[in-house]
Design an enzyme around this catalytic site. Structure first.
Site, PDB file in Angstrom:
ATOM      1  N   ASN A   1       0.859  -1.187   0.000  1.00 54.11           N
ATOM      2  CA  ASN A   1       0.000   0.000   0.000  1.00 54.11           C
ATOM      3  C   ASN A   1       0.893   1.233   0.000  1.00 54.11           C
ATOM      4  O   ASN A   1       1.998   1.212   0.543  1.00 54.11           O
ATOM      5  CB  ASN A   1      -0.860  -0.010   1.271  1.00 54.11           C
ATOM      6  CG  ASN A   1      -1.778   1.199   1.368  1.00 54.11           C
ATOM      7  OD1 ASN A   1      -2.473   1.551   0.408  1.00 54.11           O
ATOM      8  ND2 ASN A   1      -1.792   1.847   2.530  1.00 54.11           N
TER       9      ASN A   1
ATOM     10  N   HIS B   1       0.930   5.140   1.312  1.00 51.28           N
ATOM     11  CA  HIS B   1       0.242   6.022   2.264  1.00 51.28           C
ATOM     12  C   HIS B   1       0.955   7.377   2.291  1.00 51.28           C
ATOM     13  O   HIS B   1       2.190   7.424   2.366  1.00 51.28           O
ATOM     14  CB  HIS B   1       0.258   5.389   3.664  1.00 51.28           C
ATOM     15  CG  HIS B   1      -0.490   6.211   4.673  1.00 51.28           C
ATOM     16  ND1 HIS B   1      -1.868   6.280   4.693  1.00 51.28           N
ATOM     17  CD2 HIS B   1      -0.060   7.013   5.678  1.00 51.28           C
ATOM     18  CE1 HIS B   1      -2.245   7.089   5.667  1.00 51.28           C
ATOM     19  NE2 HIS B   1      -1.175   7.546   6.281  1.00 51.28           N
TER      20      HIS B   1
ATOM     21  N   ASP C   1      -0.797  -5.519   6.465  1.00 49.10           N
ATOM     22  CA  ASP C   1      -1.212  -6.536   7.428  1.00 49.10           C
ATOM     23  C   ASP C   1      -2.562  -6.100   7.987  1.00 49.10           C
ATOM     24  O   ASP C   1      -3.194  -5.196   7.445  1.00 49.10           O
ATOM     25  CB  ASP C   1      -0.137  -6.789   8.494  1.00 49.10           C
ATOM     26  CG  ASP C   1       0.089  -5.591   9.392  1.00 49.10           C
ATOM     27  OD1 ASP C   1      -0.714  -4.621   9.330  1.00 49.10           O
ATOM     28  OD2 ASP C   1       1.059  -5.602  10.164  1.00 49.10           O
TER      29      ASP C   1
HETATM   30  C1  GRF Z   1      -2.541   9.005  -2.659  1.00 47.57           C
HETATM   31  O1  GRF Z   1      -2.188  10.146  -1.919  1.00 47.57           O
HETATM   32  C2  GRF Z   1      -2.251   7.760  -1.858  1.00 47.57           C
HETATM   33  O2  GRF Z   1      -1.136   7.862  -1.038  1.00 47.57           O
HETATM   34  C3  GRF Z   1      -3.487   7.642  -1.009  1.00 47.57           C
HETATM   35  O3  GRF Z   1      -4.544   8.030  -1.852  1.00 47.57           O
HETATM   36  C4  GRF Z   1      -4.045   8.914  -2.860  1.00 47.57           C
HETATM   37  C5  GRF Z   1      -4.391   8.297  -4.180  1.00 47.57           C
HETATM   38  O4  GRF Z   1      -4.041   9.110  -5.261  1.00 47.57           O
HETATM   39  N1  GRF Z   1      -3.601   6.311  -0.475  1.00 47.57           N
HETATM   40  P1  GRF Z   1      -4.096   8.538  -6.744  1.00 47.57           P
HETATM   41  O5  GRF Z   1      -5.483   7.901  -6.914  1.00 47.57           O
HETATM   42  O6  GRF Z   1      -3.017   7.511  -6.884  1.00 47.57           O
HETATM   43  O7  GRF Z   1      -3.907   9.714  -7.628  1.00 47.57           O
END
Ligand code: GRF
Length: 202
Positions: A108, A110, A142
């Protein structure tokens, strides 16, 4: 060997686009075998179509319960047989059956320097705390919220006049570097998980 990667995204898909770009440049030894989305209106779908990547829509709104949705999502993943599942802006919390099945094979992105600022509005949380450095984290998934072993992080400075949008945009530029890099390392079999630590073979 070429890995089968699947991206799961709910919206804009700019991180997905960064992976598409890295694949097209030959930087990742993998094939993106599907985009899976819970949102039939996600812009990520157009990005997939433009790159000839098959799209699987598991429309959250069309299921009577969360359990039924999760079952359908798991079935969709089984169908495409991924070596790696990439959550790239997937805006829901995954059920434990999926997380357990793909332990060590799901990552993921974040928009915070974990373990600080888990959950929603990470950039706003960072501004509210007055931190001077912010950034992004790619981690294995996880059963905790944004808590799995960290693969890599990239940081940015927080400016005095930042608002949520300016900070989010600065972090996003780093996300687009961090996620393809982490996916490349995984696909080159260079990552190993030892407890909370991820080791990267050079
Ligand atoms: C990103 O900031 C990512 O870190 C978070 O949601 C946003 C998604 O942006 N989980 P995108 O859809 O990839 O433009």
């Amino acid at each position: 060997m070429t890995k089968r990667i699947v991206v799961v995204a709910s919206g804009r898909g700019s991180n997905f686009q960064a992976i598409i770009g890295a694949l097209q440049r030959g930087n990742i030894p993998a094939e993106c075998v599907a985009l899976v989305t819970d949102n039939p209106k996600a812009y990520a779908i157009e990005r997939a179509e433009a790159a000839n990547i098959p799209v699987v829509v598991v429309d959250y709104g069309s299921f009577a319960t969360r359990e039924l949705y999760e079952q359908a999502l798991l079935a969709a993943l089984h169908e495409v047989r991924p070596d790696l599942v990439i959550l790239a802006g997937y805006m829901r919390i995954l059920g434990s059956a999926i997380v357990r099945e793909y332990a060590g094979k799901m990552v993921n992105i974040h928009p915070a320097l974990l373990p600080s600022f888990t959950g929603l509005h990470a950039q706003r949380q960072a501004l509210e705390q007055g931190v001077k450095l912010a950034g992004c984290t790619v981690h294995f998934v996880d059963e905790s919220l944004d808590g799995g072993p960290i693969i890599l992080q990239r940081c940015v400075r927080v400016m005095d006049d930042d608002d949520e949008d300016t900070l989010a945009n600065r972090i996003l530029i780093q996300e687009h570097l961090a996620l393809p890099e982490a996916v490349r390392l995984f696909c080159e079999d260079r990552l190993s998980i030892e407890g909370r630590k991820v080791r990267t073979r050079m």
